[in-house]
Design an enzyme around this catalytic site. Structure first.
Site, PDB file in Angstrom:
ATOM      1  CG  HIS A  34      41.669   6.731 -38.546  1.00  0.00           C
ATOM      2  ND1 HIS A  34      40.818   5.849 -39.161  1.00  0.00           N
ATOM      3  CD2 HIS A  34      41.356   7.953 -39.027  1.00  0.00           C
ATOM      4  CE1 HIS A  34      40.025   6.522 -39.999  1.00  0.00           C
ATOM      5  NE2 HIS A  34      40.324   7.794 -39.937  1.00  0.00           N
ATOM      6  N   GLY A 127      30.601  13.746 -40.645  1.00  0.00           N
ATOM      7  CA  GLY A 127      31.602  13.130 -39.771  1.00  0.00           C
ATOM      8  C   GLY A 127      31.372  13.460 -38.308  1.00  0.00           C
ATOM      9  CG  LEU A 128      29.932  16.687 -36.913  1.00  0.00           C
ATOM     10  CD1 LEU A 128      29.128  17.972 -36.756  1.00  0.00           C
ATOM     11  CD2 LEU A 128      31.267  16.818 -36.197  1.00  0.00           C
ATOM     12  CB  SER A 130      24.195  11.468 -38.275  1.00  0.00           C
ATOM     13  OG  SER A 130      24.780  10.963 -39.431  1.00  0.00           O
ATOM     14  CG  ASP A 175      32.268   7.424 -34.179  1.00  0.00           C
ATOM     15  OD1 ASP A 175      33.284   7.971 -33.706  1.00  0.00           O
ATOM     16  OD2 ASP A 175      32.138   7.147 -35.379  1.00  0.00           O
TER      17      ASP A 175
HETATM   18  C1  GLA Z   1      34.946   6.731 -37.553  1.00  0.00           C
HETATM   19  C2  GLA Z   1      34.760   5.457 -36.757  1.00  0.00           C
HETATM   20  C3  GLA Z   1      35.440   5.549 -35.383  1.00  0.00           C
HETATM   21  C4  GLA Z   1      36.898   6.005 -35.515  1.00  0.00           C
HETATM   22  C5  GLA Z   1      36.995   7.247 -36.398  1.00  0.00           C
HETATM   23  C6  GLA Z   1      38.416   7.629 -36.687  1.00  0.00           C
HETATM   24  O1  GLA Z   1      34.280   7.802 -36.947  1.00  0.00           O
HETATM   25  O2  GLA Z   1      33.402   5.181 -36.589  1.00  0.00           O
HETATM   26  O3  GLA Z   1      35.369   4.296 -34.743  1.00  0.00           O
HETATM   27  O4  GLA Z   1      37.710   4.974 -35.980  1.00  0.00           O
HETATM   28  O5  GLA Z   1      36.337   7.056 -37.644  1.00  0.00           O
HETATM   29  O6  GLA Z   1      39.055   8.046 -35.533  1.00  0.00           O
END
Ligand code: GLA
Length: 388
Positions: A34, A127-128, A130, A175
């Site tokens: 974040h 949370g990886l 996709s 990401d």
């Molecule tokens: C998600 C968002 C990223 C980032 C993370 C937290 O994965 O897509 O841009 O903000 O949360 O670090």
């Protein structure tokens, strides 16, 4: 996986003639959570798992999508002659369509359509990333098929633009950047304020990166995420009245402490604190890694989790159980929730000889406290997108 996606194409679209296959990776973030929409640093790496596509050009202006991960959605079809607009009707295909839409906004109109089948080996909702891998995959594929010349960095920005404006998720750049710019055995130390970055070799002699899936999928991720974004912007606006900064990433801990009272709202102050301290932790963690000081790296990962749990409040009780239990296991160098939060996975660095005990202990405690068996993936750091 190439075989799988080709077979899927044949089953759904009845041919494999002229079909091209592509891959783009998911990512895990080691530290710097974040911070990417707060002008700070992140330290993610691309994985060897991700999303695969089999694609064939069409003579007409139709685009058709089929996902082997969401077979119930069937074939989703759109017509490039009509204006494509954001809508729930696209279901998962809103990700690749959003990229087509963004390419058009950037002057790259597709001369004809395509059929696309995808298959991914990233666990859904873990949370990886996709979704980022699917965005980068689509951009990379369009570039190759139609001869456009976007760089991989452009593809990351296109993916983020599309996710923000077509999918309504106000994500930062991490990401898509990690997926598009990934490099085997390296993490990416990225300054999100400037997009300057460097690759940092991850040489974990005698240890591995273990991702643990809490199997918690939160349905409110998008709205809660967008709320955090608003709250940290509120912190920034309050600080700007008393100190000359552009982003929270411009501050160090001392400067934040000296000016934090300008943030009247207690919640916004906590969000601001996390953004500033997490950015500094990320810089320190990369420094520690360069000095082969894994112990400090691990301690910073643990501190990151505490901050996400208490100040940014993007952890969840289940991921707290996973991280807090991991901290008690001998041979665990560090452990924290990774990614957007509110569920998903933790990332841990675990010594080779401790991995079995790590899995056993977490499974036992998690089953007792949460009533579920977590999943473990010993992950490898892979390259960005490529044609198969
Ligand atoms: C998600 C968002 C990223 C980032 C993370 C937290 O994965 O897509 O841009 O903000 O949360 O670090």
């Amino acid at each position: 996986m190439k075989e799988t996606v080709l077979k899927g194409f044949e089953k759904v679209f009845h041919t494999t003639d002229g079909v091209k296959c592509y891959f783009a990776p998911g990512r895990v973030n080691l530290i710097g959570e974040h911070t990417d929409y707060n002008g700070g640093h992140v330290f993610p790496c691309a994985l060897t798992i991700g999303t695969y596509a089999a694609v064939k050009e069409r003579d007409d202006m139709k685009v058709r999508f089929y996902s082997m991960n969401f077979e119930n959605a069937g074939v989703i079809e759109a017509d490039l002659k009509k204006d494509i607009e954001p809508s729930n009707e696209w279901k998962w295909a809103a990700y690749p369509l959003g990229i087509v839409w963004t390419f058009e906004k950037r002057g790259k109109k597709l001369p004809h359509g395509f059929d696309m089948v995808i298959a991914g080996n990233i666990p859904n909702g873990s949370g990886l990333s996709s979704s980022a891998s699917l965005e980068v995959l689509t951009g990379y594929m369009l570039n190759d098929i139609y001869g456009f010349d976007f760089t991989n960095e452009d593809l990351a920005l296109i993916g983020q633009y599309s996710e923000n404006n077509f999918n309504g998720m106000n994500c930062g750049i991490m990401d898509q950047f990690a997926s598009a710019m990934g490099k085997k055995d390296n993490a990416i130390f990225l300054d999100t304020a400037t997009l300057n970055f460097e690759y940092a070799p991850i040489k974990l002699d005698g240890a591995k990166i273990v991702v643990t899936n809490s199997l918690v999928k939160h349905s409110l991720v998008t709205s809660a995420y967008n709320d955090r974004r608003k709250e940290s912007t509120e912190a920034l606006e309050a600080l700007k009245k008393v100190i000359d900064i552009k982003t929270l990433g411009d501050l160090n801990e001392e400067e934040f402490e000296a000016h934090k009272d300008a943030i009247r709202d207690e919640i916004a102050r906590k969000r601001g604190k996390h953004a500033v301290y997490e950015n500094r932790r990320t810089i320190k963690a990369v420094e520690a890694l360069k000095n082969n000081d894994l112990k400090t790296f691990g301690e910073l990962m643990n501190a990151s989790h505490v901050s996400l749990r208490d100040d940014y409040e993007t952890s969840c009780p289940e991921c707290d159980v996973l991280a807090e239990t991991a901290w008690t296991v001998p041979g665990v160098i560090g452990s924290r929730i990774t990614g957007g939060g509110f569920g998903g996975c933790t990332v841990s660095i675990v010594k080779d000889e401790a991995i079995d005990n790590f899995k056993e202990t977490l499974t036992k405690v998690y089953s007792e406290k949460v009533g579920k068996t977590p999943e473990f993936y010993v992950v490898e750091i892979g390259d960005g997108p490529y044609k198969l």
